[in-house]
Design an enzyme around this catalytic site. Sequence first.
Site, mmCIF file in Angstrom:
data_model
loop_
_atom_site.group_PDB
_atom_site.id
_atom_site.type_symbol
_atom_site.label_atom_id
_atom_site.label_comp_id
_atom_site.label_asym_id
_atom_site.label_seq_id
_atom_site.Cartn_x
_atom_site.Cartn_y
_atom_site.Cartn_z
ATOM 1 N N HIS A 146 0.814 -1.221 0.000
ATOM 2 C CA HIS A 146 0.000 0.000 0.000
ATOM 3 C C HIS A 146 0.845 1.267 0.000
ATOM 4 C CE1 HIS A 146 1.118 -0.070 4.188
ATOM 5 N NE2 HIS A 146 0.648 1.160 4.312
ATOM 6 N N HIS B 227 1.809 6.931 -0.093
ATOM 7 C CA HIS B 227 0.952 6.083 0.739
ATOM 8 C C HIS B 227 -0.443 6.048 0.117
ATOM 9 C CE1 HIS B 227 -1.354 4.720 4.216
ATOM 10 N NE2 HIS B 227 -0.202 4.368 4.776
#
Length: 138
Positions: free
Chosen positions: A65, A80
Amino acid sequence: MLGMFRKKQLTLNNPIPGQVIDLVDVPDPVFSGKMVGEGFAVIPSAGLVYAPFDAQVVMVFKTQHAIGLKSKDGVELLIHVGLDTVELGGEGFKSLVKSDDQVRKGDLLLEFDMEFIKSQGKSLISPVVITNKNVLRS
């Protein structure tokens, strides 16, 4: 079209297609409080992450992620994807790079399934932060 971030001679291309928003508007106090670093966030329009500059991939999180990059000039960048997406355990993410890879500006680094992430109740707002603040000083 990619957005830009400017801070004391530093220009950073937006690595995620979408709407750029101010980091202080991110509904996560760690990012909005700039505890991780200075930057911006993106509301993605496509599930793609591109290299914003030539860099070394410093880290691809196990859950895929987030990606850490380091430019030749020493800029350390964290991309992110989404908020609390670590909780998805990597589902919905496909990294196309690994740690220590060298990437060029514009290379596709990561793909993510926007619909799946939303269906899991996670925000797609994606912080992009420079984690070594010393590069921002005059």
